[in-house]
Design an enzyme around this catalytic site. Structure first.
Site, PDB file in Angstrom:
ATOM      1  N   CYS A 145       0.635  -1.158  -0.033  1.00 52.02           N
ATOM      2  CA  CYS A 145       0.031   0.067  -0.194  1.00 52.02           C
ATOM      3  C   CYS A 145       0.863   1.217  -0.021  1.00 52.02           C
ATOM      4  O   CYS A 145       1.474   1.280   0.971  1.00 52.02           O
ATOM      5  CB  CYS A 145      -0.835  -0.008   1.242  1.00 52.02           C
ATOM      6  SG  CYS A 145      -1.963   1.400   1.538  1.00 52.02           S
ATOM      7  N   CYS A 176      -1.198   3.902  -6.232  1.00 55.07           N
ATOM      8  CA  CYS A 176      -1.975   3.093  -5.127  1.00 55.07           C
ATOM      9  C   CYS A 176      -2.217   1.860  -5.923  1.00 55.07           C
ATOM     10  O   CYS A 176      -2.433   1.637  -7.004  1.00 55.07           O
ATOM     11  CB  CYS A 176      -3.324   3.915  -5.063  1.00 55.07           C
ATOM     12  SG  CYS A 176      -4.494   3.029  -4.095  1.00 55.07           S
TER      13      CYS A 176
END
Ligand code: DGL
Length: 270
Positions: free
Chosen positions: A76, A187
């Site tokens: 992440c 992302c």
């Protein structure tokens, strides 16, 4: 419970995004045992404060180590930007690999010198991203676009959600028309938006993802490069783990289910 004699790589994200890294790891390191943990009770991270994200990252890391993980992948960008140093500080003996937007490859490959970065609001305003751009693309024009709500749409498996299509058309396309030729997927959730992005971009810019590079690095630091045999995958989440097999199938990763030996479990991470 995994065999603690063998290395076990724990991969986590706020939700489904890190499955893009899990898929790459399973390909690059097929013998490694992997645990995937989605923090679905707290997804998304991208609109939370630095402190809230730090608390969740420390809790998820701790929970995975308790499950027997010998190495961690923070799959992440948001969690890496906000909290990887804190996590490393708490677990100095565990190798921990993070995910950062591919500014470096984008800067190397751009012909126009113009780059766009798609990221969560938290990553977009992070000092870590500013430093990364300063280090690898100091003489390029870098446009950072905070993509509000995109991760939530990916969680709902709405990979061509009207709001995403509208943002691409209104925010990214004008930049591509001005010469941006590299679009960084900042992302991990956005890897799953590649078909939608490519359909709209139409070959005028290249998408830059880092899942393979992260997987190679994780495989190396976890000591799984020379393992033989077939690794197993355990799926876990902080809420609604039964959703994970359905999501894997919808995201084109159904093959990973063949490496699972037990139903998805709830992971307690508080
Ligand atoms: N997949 C994450 C990232 O790479 C976070 C998305 C979110 O939870 O907002 O940034």
């Amino acid at each position: 419970m995994p065999d603690t004699q063998r290395p076990v790589i724990g991969v986590f994200d706020s939700g489904l995004g890190g499955l893009s890294v899990l898929g790459a790891l399973a390909e690059i390191c097929p013998a490694a045992d992997l645990i995937y943990a989605a923090d679905t009770a707290y997804v998304p991270y991208g609109n939370k404060s630095s402190e809230q994200i730090r608390v969740r990252v420390l809790a998820m890391g701790q929970a995975l180590i308790k499950e027997g993980c010998t190495a961690l992948v923070v799959a992440c960008n948001t969690a890496t930007a906000e909290a990887i140093e804190a996590l490393r500080g708490e677990h100095p003996s565990i190798p921990i690999v993070g995910v950062e937007p591919g500014i470096k490859p984008a800067a190397l490959n751009t012909e126009t010198g113009k780059i766009a970065v798609l990221a969560t609001a938290a990553t977009a305003k992070s000092q870590r991203l500013a430093d990364l751009i300063g280090r690898h693309a100091p003489h390029k024009t870098v446009h950072v676009i905070p993509c509000h709500g995109w991760a939530t749409e990916v969680e709902a498996l709405n990979l061509d959600a009207p709001s995403i299509v509208q943002d691409i058309n209104s925010q990214l396309l004008p930049l591509i028309e001005q010469g941006v030729d590299q679009v960084v997927l900042g992302c991990t959730h956005y890897d799953f938006l590649a078909p939608t992005l490519n359909q709209i971009i139409g070959g005028r810019a290249q998408l830059v993802g880092v899942a393979d590079a992260v997987a190679r690095q994780a495989c190396k630091v976890a000591g799984t490069e020379n393992l033989t045999g077939t690794g197993h995958i355990s799926l876990m989440s902080t809420m609604n783990p039964v959703y994970l097999p359905h999501a894997l199938t919808a995201l084109g990763l159904a093959a990973l289910l063949r490496k699972t030996t037990a139903p998805p479990q709830t992971i307690s991470a508080n």
